[in-house]
Structures are given as C-alpha cells and as structure tokens.
Write a protein that holds these residues in place. Structure first.
Motif, PDB file in Angstrom:
ATOM      1  N   ARG A 177       0.857  -1.334  -0.057  1.00  0.00           N
ATOM      2  CA  ARG A 177      -0.081  -0.016   0.154  1.00  0.00           C
ATOM      3  C   ARG A 177       0.773   1.310  -0.003  1.00  0.00           C
ATOM      4  O   ARG A 177       0.529   2.208  -0.660  1.00  0.00           O
ATOM      5  N   LYS A 178       1.909   1.150   0.910  1.00  0.00           N
ATOM      6  CA  LYS A 178       2.803   2.385   0.902  1.00  0.00           C
ATOM      7  C   LYS A 178       3.615   2.577  -0.672  1.00  0.00           C
ATOM      8  O   LYS A 178       3.735   3.713  -1.166  1.00  0.00           O
ATOM      9  N   GLY A 181       0.915   4.235  -2.715  1.00  0.00           N
ATOM     10  CA  GLY A 181       0.778   5.407  -2.697  1.00  0.00           C
ATOM     11  C   GLY A 181       1.755   6.278  -3.015  1.00  0.00           C
ATOM     12  O   GLY A 181       1.624   7.469  -3.604  1.00  0.00           O
ATOM     13  N   SER A 185       1.380   9.438  -5.610  1.00  0.00           N
ATOM     14  CA  SER A 185       1.562  10.681  -5.490  1.00  0.00           C
ATOM     15  C   SER A 185       2.945  11.312  -5.909  1.00  0.00           C
ATOM     16  O   SER A 185       3.307  12.380  -5.549  1.00  0.00           O
TER      17      SER A 185
END
Length: 206
Positions: A177-178, A181, A185
């Motif tokens: 998930r990191k 993300g 971004s």
C-alpha cells in the motif's frame, strides 16, 4: 375448477418445427479430423502450427504462468535479424499490436526465433538452384505437430521450509500500500518540492 373455468390447453404447438437438432455432430467431428490429417499430409514436412511467442497470462492471479501468444513484435523480429514480411513467409506469426514491456520477454522471444531459424530448411523456389545437401535435409525432416520450439520451462517451485523471524516481521500488505501510494503521489510530491524550492529562492532574493 375455480369460477367454472373451461380448460383451454394448447397442445398443438408443432414444436418439432422449431427444434434444432445436432445429429450430424459425430460426422462433422470425423470430417474435421480427416481434414486435419489431409492438411498435415499436404504441407509435410512443414510444421502444423506457426511459431508463436511465449507470453505471460494477464491479471495477478495467472501472470506467473506462461502460454503461447498471438505473434512476435516488430522489436523481437528486428533483434533476431529478420523483417515482418519475411517472417510471415517462413511460418513465424507476427503481431503488430503487442509491445515489449520488459527486457526478459524480448530476450526470451528473440532466442525462440533464433532457435527456430537454426532448425529451418528453406528451399529455393527454382528446382535448379537446390543443392543435394538441401534436398537430403528436406527428405530427412520430420513434421512437428505442435510448436517447433517448446515453451521455456517455469522455474521449479521452492521446497517447503519454516518461516524465519525476519519474514514474520515483514508487513506485506502495508509495504504494497505504501509503494502504491508513493507511486500515485510521485508527481504531486515533485511539484510541491519544486514550488517550495522556488518560494525559498524568491524569499532569499527579497
């Protein structure tokens, strides 16, 4: 009957006129088989199938599996040293839409083409130009029913073992998930850094 309803049963529907039968299925099966055998005898000793690339199945569930694809890309053919038009004449399938997205797939499929060309026997169209070695190789050739170059073998599965203490501490879901993300971004973060840098530079000038 309720309310003294008169029976009105429709039994004469002539259903047999609107039913499609499939009684010729065994005969068609035999006809297709005979056609395949006749085609194989007609094109012998040429292989029955075109040479096709090794590709990975889509989606996360099946992308570890390798299967036969539609055709080779122009980049793979160029790396092997042949053109797309010439490839179509010697039994190599060409796909103008597929793209190479990794160096591994490009190397694997380029090697498949080279292995195929090493086994290929191309006779000149004119009989006078054919040498005795070419004729002997042509007569000794054996027809291959499937892919001439087999698909690369998938790596063997790892033997079962105990989970280490370091692996127990790893949080796979959080890591994924990191990473997701950070990937999404990345552009926004770079833009903000550039704006802050420009803002500091302007404040120093004043």
């Amino acid at each position: 009957m309720q309310n003294k309803q008169l029976p009105n049963v429709h039994l004469r529907k002539e259903w047999d006129l609107r039913v499609r039968t499939w009684f010729n299925q065994p005969g068609r099966k035999l006809r297709r088989r005979n056609a395949r055998v006749a085609k194989a005898a007609k094109i012998a000793p040429r292989p029955l199938e075109l040479l096709r690339p090794a590709v990975h199945c889509p989606t996360v569930k099946y992308n570890r599996k390798t299967r036969v694809g539609r055709g080779f890309t122009l980049e793979e053919l160029k790396a092997a040293g042949i053109s797309a038009k010439y490839a179509a004449t010697i039994g190599i399938a060409v796909d103008y839409r597929r793209k190479n997205r990794s160096e591994e797939s490009l190397a694997v499929n380029t090697q498949r083409i080279k292995d195929y060309l090493a086994q290929l026997i191309v006779l000149p169209t004119q009989a006078k130009q054919r040498t005795s070695e070419q004729k002997q190789a042509y007569q000794a050739a054996v027809q291959v029913p499937g892919q001439v170059v087999p698909l690369p073998k998938v790596a063997a599965a790892e033997a079962p073992r105990a989970v280490t203490a370091e692996e127990k501490q790893v949080q796979a879901y959080v890591t994924l998930r990191k990473a997701r993300g950070a990937y999404k971004s990345h552009g926004i973060a770079q833009k903000r850094k550039a704006e802050l840098k420009e803002k500091k530079a302007n404040s120093v000038k004043k």
